[in-house]
Design an enzyme around this catalytic site. Structure first.
Site, short mmCIF file in Angstrom:
data_model
loop_
_atom_site.label_atom_id
_atom_site.label_comp_id
_atom_site.label_asym_id
_atom_site.label_seq_id
_atom_site.Cartn_x
_atom_site.Cartn_y
_atom_site.Cartn_z
N TYR A 142 3.73 7.14 10.20
CA TYR A 142 3.23 6.46 9.19
C TYR A 142 1.77 6.53 9.12
CZ TYR A 142 2.20 2.01 6.55
OH TYR A 142 1.84 1.23 5.61
N ASP A 244 -5.50 11.17 12.00
CA ASP A 244 -5.10 9.80 11.80
C ASP A 244 -5.55 8.76 12.61
OD1 ASP A 244 -4.52 7.31 10.82
OD2 ASP A 244 -2.90 7.60 9.86
N LYS A 271 -8.64 -0.15 10.26
CA LYS A 271 -8.38 -1.40 10.99
C LYS A 271 -9.76 -1.70 11.82
CE LYS A 271 -3.52 -0.38 11.40
NZ LYS A 271 -2.60 -1.42 10.87
C1 LIG Z 1 -1.53 5.16 11.61
C2 LIG Z 1 -1.82 4.45 10.30
N1 LIG Z 1 -2.43 5.05 9.22
C3 LIG Z 1 -2.84 4.45 8.17
C4 LIG Z 1 -2.50 3.24 7.93
C5 LIG Z 1 -2.63 2.43 6.59
O1 LIG Z 1 -3.68 1.69 6.77
P1 LIG Z 1 -3.94 0.31 5.81
O2 LIG Z 1 -2.85 -0.65 6.25
O3 LIG Z 1 -5.11 -0.26 6.12
O4 LIG Z 1 -3.76 0.75 4.31
C6 LIG Z 1 -1.90 2.47 9.11
C7 LIG Z 1 -1.48 0.95 8.96
O5 LIG Z 1 -0.74 0.36 9.79
C8 LIG Z 1 -1.56 3.04 10.27
O6 LIG Z 1 -1.11 2.46 11.33
#
Ligand SMILES: Cc1ncc(COP(=O)(O)O)c(C=O)c1O
Length: 436
Positions: A142, A244, A271
């Site tokens: 994700y 990421d 986050k």
């Molecule tokens: C690993 C990862 N990347 C990207 C995101 C997307 O972040 P946001 O919810 O702030 O758009 C998340 C959200 O849970 C995530 O866990």
């Protein structure tokens, strides 16, 4: 369901304007969501007056829990000075300096408003830098909502295809075929298969994106052999390796990447770096980040955002991350290990089939005897889903908020008392499962 409760009434009202009655799927629970009234530290009280210890922390984004006094003071002071300007601010420079000093691979940085936006910007920067269009990603990972980043995230045994060559499966209906053709899916922690797949796309890939501990893939850490193989392949191919770290930045002072000998070219953050406010950041190698430089001859990736680097997020984030210093990181990681040890002991004592994955201060319980090492292995059977639902309901009723995969993310507002209480409640949950 108590039909006369305030929460039930709110949910009936919400269903009239919000699809599914919620603004994000993660807060949905049956028969209705819990509605927050107020929170402090690691405790949240809902509108029915029930207090719970918060191990979800707004999907692992509140590293200091709720209403941290230092963050409140900094934000309150900023609110009175203004919340967003069509001007630059000193605080965004100070915060960029702080983050770049924390982590060796972060040379230049741009703030955005979410993890989704950070990943999207990172992939676009990689394309602009390499002049290539394809993206390679780990099956099941994700990375937020960007079309290209979400491919294969929800693939299942009916459509995920051959393990030697996982299929590009869309998440949203209507995803253009060109998106699927542009995304190369590789298996997690399987360097041999991953490299064989990448080899078929030599010279076409802009970047390989890796979450070094992908939650939906099972929350197991990327093995150094996997990361090293991807680093070497991308270097030889002229493509980029991008991380990421939206979730994993919390695991070490300088992010999870500290745990490897090699460095990514770019990193997406989000986050915890927002101190409780919406945030994202794209950061990394200065030459690559220069594609966003408007002073360069025709910037290859023009980049803007109305609320990017807004001073409220900047003061909250800088305050939060200054407080999350190396000592705080180490303390939280030790506390998390205490929880993991307790839960493993409870698993053994109960005879329930299960295992714990994770690292740093975020961990996940699976109802599987063997530790899953990729998306296919962590995919839940109907029986495992049933057990998970029983455990989550049990923990909610016992006064604990968890991320809905039975993942818990600690905050610095916690101590041994809260962690031991969680272990005790999970142990009770195992006993309950044995009786069902
Ligand atoms: C690993 C990862 N990347 C990207 C995101 C997307 O972040 P946001 O919810 O702030 O758009 C998340 C959200 O849970 C995530 O866990």
């Amino acid at each position: 369901m108590n039909e006369s409760s305030r929460s039930a009434a709110l949910y009936r009202r919400a269903l009239k304007t919000l699809p599914g009655g919620v603004s994000r799927n993660t807060v949905l629970r049956s028969p209705h969501p819990a509605y927050a009234a107020h929170a402090s530290g690691c405790r949240v009280t809902d509108i029915e007056g029930v207090e719970r210890i918060d191990f979800a922390n707004n999907m692992a984004s509140l590293i200091h829990g709720h209403a941290d006094p230092a963050i409140i003071a900094a934000v309150t002071e900023q609110l009175a000075r203004g919340t967003a300007f069509t001007l630059a601010t000193e605080i965004e420079i100070e915060y960029a300096e702080h983050l770049c000093n924390r982590c060796e691979s972060l040379e230049h940085l741009r703030f955005v408003n979410s993890g989704t936006e950070a990943v999207m910007g990172m992939l676009k920067a990689a394309r602009a830098f390499t002049g290539r269009t394809k993206i390679a990603k780990v099956e099941g990972a994700y990375h937020g909502l960007y079309d290209f980043a979400e491919v294969s995230q929800t693939s299942d045994p009916t459509n995920w295809g051959d393990p030697e060559k996982p299929r590009s499966v869309p998440v949203a209906h209507g995803t253009p075929a060109t998106v699927l053709e542009s995304v190369v899916v590789i298996p997690f922690n399987d360097p041999e298969r991953a490299i064989a797949i990448l080899d078929e796309n030599k010279g076409e890939i802009a970047c390989v994106i890796v979450d070094p501990m992908p939650h939906r893939v099972g929350l197991g850490p990327a093995e150094p052999g996997f990361v090293n193989a991807l680093r070497e392949w991308t270097q030889n191919d002229g493509s980029l390796l991008v991380f990421d770290e939206v979730i994993t930045f919390r695991t070490e002072y300088g992010g999870h990447q500290e745990r490897y000998d090699v460095r990514p070219d770019l990193t997406a953050l989000g986050k915890i770096i927002g101190g409780g406010f919406p945030v994202g950041a794209i950061a990394g190698n200065a030459d690559v980040m220069a594609v966003m430089n408007p002073l360069a001859d025709g910037p290859r990736f023009p980049h803007s955002g109305t609320f990017s680097a807004n001073p409220v997020t900047m003061v909250a984030g800088l305050t939060a991350m200054r407080l999350y210093d190396a000592r705080a990181v180490a303390r939280l990681n030790r506390l998390a290990l205490r929880a993991v040890a307790g839960i493993r002991d409870a698993l053994k004592a109960s005879g329930v089939s299960g295992c714990v994955t994770g690292g740093g201060s975020i961990f996940r319980l699976h109802f599987k005897a063997e530790t899953p090492s990729n998306r296919r292995e962590s995919y839940r059977s109907p029986e495992e889903s049933r057990r998970l639902a029983v455990m989550l309901d049990h923990l909610f009723d016992a006064g604990f908020l968890m991320i809905n995969t039975c993942t818990w993310a600690l905050s610095t507002a916690m101590g041994e008392e809260e962690v031991d209480a969680l272990v005790g409640a999970i142990a009770d949950g195992f006993k309950k499962l044995k009786t069902l």
